[in-house]
Motif scaffolding. Sequence first.
Motif, PDB file in Angstrom:
ATOM      1  N   GLY A   1      16.848  -7.941   8.609  1.00 14.49           N
ATOM      2  CA  GLY A   1      15.457  -8.140   8.993  1.00 14.49           C
ATOM      3  C   GLY A   1      14.983  -7.184  10.059  1.00 14.49           C
ATOM      4  O   GLY A   1      14.057  -7.494  10.819  1.00 14.49           O
ATOM      5  N   GLY A   2      15.580  -5.988  10.100  1.00 10.49           N
ATOM      6  CA  GLY A   2      15.265  -5.059  11.178  1.00 10.49           C
ATOM      7  C   GLY A   2      13.971  -4.299  11.016  1.00 10.49           C
ATOM      8  O   GLY A   2      13.511  -3.663  11.969  1.00 10.49           O
ATOM      9  N   ALA A   3      13.368  -4.328   9.818  1.00 11.74           N
ATOM     10  CA  ALA A   3      12.127  -3.580   9.590  1.00 11.74           C
ATOM     11  C   ALA A   3      10.985  -4.478   9.154  1.00 11.74           C
ATOM     12  O   ALA A   3       9.970  -3.997   8.668  1.00 11.74           O
ATOM     13  N   THR A   4      11.142  -5.783   9.362  1.00 11.17           N
ATOM     14  CA  THR A   4      10.116  -6.748   8.963  1.00 11.17           C
ATOM     15  C   THR A   4       9.205  -7.038  10.149  1.00 11.17           C
ATOM     16  O   THR A   4       9.689  -7.312  11.248  1.00 11.17           O
ATOM     17  N   PRO A   5       7.887  -6.996   9.963  1.00 11.22           N
ATOM     18  CA  PRO A   5       6.977  -7.268  11.084  1.00 11.22           C
ATOM     19  C   PRO A   5       7.015  -8.735  11.489  1.00 11.22           C
ATOM     20  O   PRO A   5       7.459  -9.593  10.713  1.00 11.22           O
ATOM     21  N   PRO A   6       6.550  -9.059  12.693  1.00 10.75           N
ATOM     22  CA  PRO A   6       6.513 -10.450  13.131  1.00 10.75           C
ATOM     23  C   PRO A   6       5.636 -11.305  12.218  1.00 10.75           C
ATOM     24  O   PRO A   6       4.671 -10.821  11.613  1.00 10.75           O
ATOM     25  N   ALA A   7       5.966 -12.577  12.148  1.00 12.12           N
ATOM     26  CA  ALA A   7       5.232 -13.492  11.260  1.00 12.12           C
ATOM     27  C   ALA A   7       3.835 -13.799  11.766  1.00 12.12           C
ATOM     28  O   ALA A   7       2.985 -14.281  10.993  1.00 12.12           O
ATOM     29  N   ASP A   8       3.557 -13.536  13.049  1.00 13.69           N
ATOM     30  CA  ASP A   8       2.243 -13.877  13.599  1.00 13.69           C
ATOM     31  C   ASP A   8       1.196 -12.788  13.363  1.00 13.69           C
ATOM     32  O   ASP A   8       0.038 -12.935  13.785  1.00 13.69           O
ATOM     33  N   GLY A   9       1.570 -11.696  12.713  1.00  9.17           N
ATOM     34  CA  GLY A   9       0.612 -10.638  12.415  1.00  9.17           C
ATOM     35  C   GLY A   9       0.193  -9.808  13.602  1.00  9.17           C
ATOM     36  O   GLY A   9      -0.813  -9.078  13.537  1.00  9.17           O
ATOM     37  N   SER A  10       0.958  -9.873  14.682  1.00  9.59           N
ATOM     38  CA  SER A  10       0.558  -9.185  15.917  1.00  9.59           C
ATOM     39  C   SER A  10       0.868  -7.694  15.905  1.00  9.59           C
ATOM     40  O   SER A  10       0.414  -6.960  16.783  1.00  9.59           O
ATOM     41  N   ALA A  11       1.658  -7.223  14.930  1.00  6.38           N
ATOM     42  CA  ALA A  11       2.081  -5.821  14.917  1.00  6.38           C
ATOM     43  C   ALA A  11       1.560  -5.093  13.686  1.00  6.38           C
ATOM     44  O   ALA A  11       1.244  -5.707  12.659  1.00  6.38           O
ATOM     45  N   ALA A  12       1.482  -3.783  13.789  1.00  4.11           N
ATOM     46  CA  ALA A  12       1.188  -2.924  12.650  1.00  4.11           C
ATOM     47  C   ALA A  12       2.484  -2.296  12.162  1.00  4.11           C
ATOM     48  O   ALA A  12       3.398  -2.045  12.950  1.00  4.11           O
ATOM     49  N   ILE A  13       2.570  -2.078  10.872  1.00  3.05           N
ATOM     50  CA  ILE A  13       3.723  -1.382  10.306  1.00  3.05           C
ATOM     51  C   ILE A  13       3.451   0.120  10.368  1.00  3.05           C
ATOM     52  O   ILE A  13       2.379   0.581   9.970  1.00  3.05           O
ATOM     53  N   LEU A  14       4.423   0.868  10.862  1.00  2.51           N
ATOM     54  CA  LEU A  14       4.305   2.322  10.884  1.00  2.51           C
ATOM     55  C   LEU A  14       5.351   2.872   9.924  1.00  2.51           C
ATOM     56  O   LEU A  14       6.540   2.874  10.216  1.00  2.51           O
TER      57      LEU A  14
ATOM     58  N   LEU B   1      -1.195  -1.070   7.836  1.00  2.08           N
ATOM     59  CA  LEU B   1      -0.050  -0.243   7.491  1.00  2.08           C
ATOM     60  C   LEU B   1      -0.413   1.206   7.780  1.00  2.08           C
ATOM     61  O   LEU B   1      -1.373   1.736   7.211  1.00  2.08           O
ATOM     62  N   LEU B   2       0.332   1.837   8.669  1.00  2.00           N
ATOM     63  CA  LEU B   2       0.083   3.223   9.043  1.00  2.00           C
ATOM     64  C   LEU B   2       1.037   4.126   8.282  1.00  2.00           C
ATOM     65  O   LEU B   2       2.239   3.863   8.221  1.00  2.00           O
ATOM     66  N   GLN B   3       0.495   5.219   7.723  1.00  2.56           N
ATOM     67  CA  GLN B   3       1.305   6.135   6.920  1.00  2.56           C
ATOM     68  C   GLN B   3       1.076   7.578   7.351  1.00  2.56           C
ATOM     69  O   GLN B   3       0.491   8.386   6.615  1.00  2.56           O
ATOM     70  N   PRO B   4       1.529   7.952   8.536  1.00  7.43           N
ATOM     71  CA  PRO B   4       1.333   9.324   9.006  1.00  7.43           C
ATOM     72  C   PRO B   4       2.128  10.313   8.170  1.00  7.43           C
ATOM     73  O   PRO B   4       3.159   9.974   7.586  1.00  7.43           O
ATOM     74  N   GLY B   5       1.637  11.555   8.135  1.00  2.29           N
ATOM     75  CA  GLY B   5       2.309  12.588   7.357  1.00  2.29           C
ATOM     76  C   GLY B   5       2.972  13.650   8.195  1.00  2.29           C
ATOM     77  O   GLY B   5       3.701  14.489   7.666  1.00  2.29           O
ATOM     78  N   THR B   6       2.737  13.622   9.523  1.00  4.31           N
ATOM     79  CA  THR B   6       3.328  14.613  10.410  1.00  4.31           C
ATOM     80  C   THR B   6       3.747  13.958  11.713  1.00  4.31           C
ATOM     81  O   THR B   6       3.290  12.857  12.060  1.00  4.31           O
ATOM     82  N   THR B   7       4.596  14.658  12.450  1.00  6.53           N
ATOM     83  CA  THR B   7       5.013  14.154  13.758  1.00  6.53           C
ATOM     84  C   THR B   7       3.829  14.064  14.703  1.00  6.53           C
ATOM     85  O   THR B   7       3.728  13.114  15.501  1.00  6.53           O
ATOM     86  N   ALA B   8       2.911  15.020  14.619  1.00  9.24           N
ATOM     87  CA  ALA B   8       1.728  14.989  15.481  1.00  9.24           C
ATOM     88  C   ALA B   8       0.893  13.735  15.205  1.00  9.24           C
ATOM     89  O   ALA B   8       0.371  13.114  16.141  1.00  9.24           O
ATOM     90  N   GLU B   9       0.776  13.348  13.947  1.00 14.06           N
ATOM     91  CA  GLU B   9       0.027  12.131  13.621  1.00 14.06           C
ATOM     92  C   GLU B   9       0.742  10.893  14.147  1.00 14.06           C
ATOM     93  O   GLU B   9       0.099   9.961  14.653  1.00 14.06           O
TER      94      GLU B   9
ATOM     95  N   VAL C   1      -3.985   7.201   5.734  1.00 11.90           N
ATOM     96  CA  VAL C   1      -3.079   6.935   6.852  1.00 11.90           C
ATOM     97  C   VAL C   1      -3.220   5.509   7.350  1.00 11.90           C
ATOM     98  O   VAL C   1      -2.219   4.836   7.623  1.00 11.90           O
ATOM     99  N   ALA C   2      -4.435   5.024   7.486  1.00  9.86           N
ATOM    100  CA  ALA C   2      -4.681   3.672   7.988  1.00  9.86           C
ATOM    101  C   ALA C   2      -5.022   2.760   6.813  1.00  9.86           C
ATOM    102  O   ALA C   2      -6.168   2.719   6.353  1.00  9.86           O
ATOM    103  N   VAL C   3      -4.025   2.032   6.322  1.00  9.38           N
ATOM    104  CA  VAL C   3      -4.182   1.188   5.134  1.00  9.38           C
ATOM    105  C   VAL C   3      -4.410  -0.258   5.563  1.00  9.38           C
ATOM    106  O   VAL C   3      -3.608  -0.826   6.313  1.00  9.38           O
ATOM    107  N   THR C   4      -5.507  -0.836   5.088  1.00  9.54           N
ATOM    108  CA  THR C   4      -5.808  -2.236   5.423  1.00  9.54           C
ATOM    109  C   THR C   4      -5.864  -3.135   4.187  1.00  9.54           C
ATOM    110  O   THR C   4      -6.080  -4.330   4.313  1.00  9.54           O
ATOM    111  N   ASP C   5      -5.682  -2.563   3.010  1.00  9.21           N
ATOM    112  CA  ASP C   5      -5.712  -3.348   1.781  1.00  9.21           C
ATOM    113  C   ASP C   5      -4.490  -4.270   1.730  1.00  9.21           C
ATOM    114  O   ASP C   5      -3.345  -3.815   1.781  1.00  9.21           O
ATOM    115  N   ALA C   6      -4.740  -5.570   1.608  1.00 11.80           N
ATOM    116  CA  ALA C   6      -3.664  -6.571   1.666  1.00 11.80           C
ATOM    117  C   ALA C   6      -2.653  -6.377   0.539  1.00 11.80           C
ATOM    118  O   ALA C   6      -1.444  -6.552   0.741  1.00 11.80           O
TER     119      ALA C   6
END
Length: 486
Positions: A85-98, A51-59, A25-30
């Motif tokens: 560009g609606g699903a691209t994260p900010p260039a400064d790395g301040s956000a996580a992708i869900l 990069l977050l990869q939840p498998g359920t709504t609860a997660e 679920v919590a992927v940190t590999d570049a």
Amino acid sequence: MTATPSPDAIHSFARAAHARFGPKVAVTDADAIAPWLTDWRGRYQGAASLLLQPGTTAEVAELVALAAALRVPLVPQGGNTSMVGGATPPADGSAAILSLRRMNRVRRIDPDAGIAVAEAGVILSDLHDTALAQGRRFPLTLGAKGSATLGGLVSTNAGGTQVLRFGTMRGLVLGLEAVLPDGSVHDGLAPLKKDNRGYDLNQLLIGAEGTLGIVTAATLGLVAALHSRAVAWAGVESPHAALALLRLFEAATDRLESFEIVPAHSLGLVLDHIPDTRAPLSAPHPWHVLIEMGASDAEQEPPAALIERLLATGLERGLVRDATIAASEAQAEAFWKLRDSISEAERASGPALQHDISVPVAAMPDFMIEGARAVEAAFPGTSAGAFGHLGDGNVHFHVRAPAGADRDWAKTQSAIISPFVHDLVVAAGGSISAEHGIGQMKRDELARLSSPARLHALAAIKQGLDPDNLFNPGKLVTLAPRRAGQ
């Protein structure tokens, strides 16, 4: 207002998510994250260390609540097919992708009720196949159906080629499940015909581009599977003749599913650059229309016979110069390939600026002609042309570079030419985004051209549901920054 996360907030969030859910679920590999940092067209490049990869709504809800506590922005992502560009994260790395891609179950198909309940990560073509196996059809399709996911289609209010008969996602969504910015879950999946409990939160989330809530599942309307279909290609003199032909078809039947208009220049580019394509008609024509009609059972007049009868009337009235009806499914697909390959062919022919816009259907013929003339006069050496969904007023308006322009022409000229085009659109009573959304590409233009009432309402809604601007920051509408501690 946006609260900038502290420097170690992302790292703290990643550690907590990893401890709670593990590396799946919590992927940190570049290397695993890298493919999801660039938009569909390659125009925007973001950065993210999580990069977050939840498998359920609860997660999803638990991750959102944790992100809210740490004030870490989240960029929801499905198939990453955004054209703005609606699903691209900010260039400064301040956000996580869900990412919602693991939430890919079709929870239920009820063929008798004509509904499907499916999760946000379900690929559109997979839903098509699943519904068809039950004798039903989900009547929305588009070029990216093999990768676009339902959550993204809901969040952008996607359209496609069958809007003429069935409408956009806004009309096909019967209920939604979504996680709000505080981590609470909105359970609105019940397909209620009547519901007068105030604001319609489902409709508010449709087209919000993930800025107000993260869609996790949707209840969608299904229709009867096609018993048969017919696809025709006709040559016409002008967009005005095409519109008159459309009105003829609309007056005669409610079974018209698609009515596309293509200029001769665009068809020529496809024939020049796309392998295994050929002109449907023996002689050239200034404009062309692609028509599709369906039948849901054997009792209805066969669509080929209906199209032939109406085209004959069009010929008698001087609206049609020549026409042919596909004799097989292979030929029908070949006709559609000509229409669907226009953007690819134009890219192969050289740099161009592409605009996804809409105007009232009645205004579309004049806009296609006069808009192109206005652009070519204002920017000598360019050539402008339009094609698209005549039945719903959606114009794909392209401005091609002068001969000899370098590969960066579109990038350098966008800030000059696109506002000119958008001014023409607004003057015609249209919208600067027909089906691709606003994202980050059109955000400033939306602010420039929208009325104060619209801008105030957008900002107020965003402020009310997501005051820290943690959901898809920098897209659609942005709140003024605020300092930590406010």
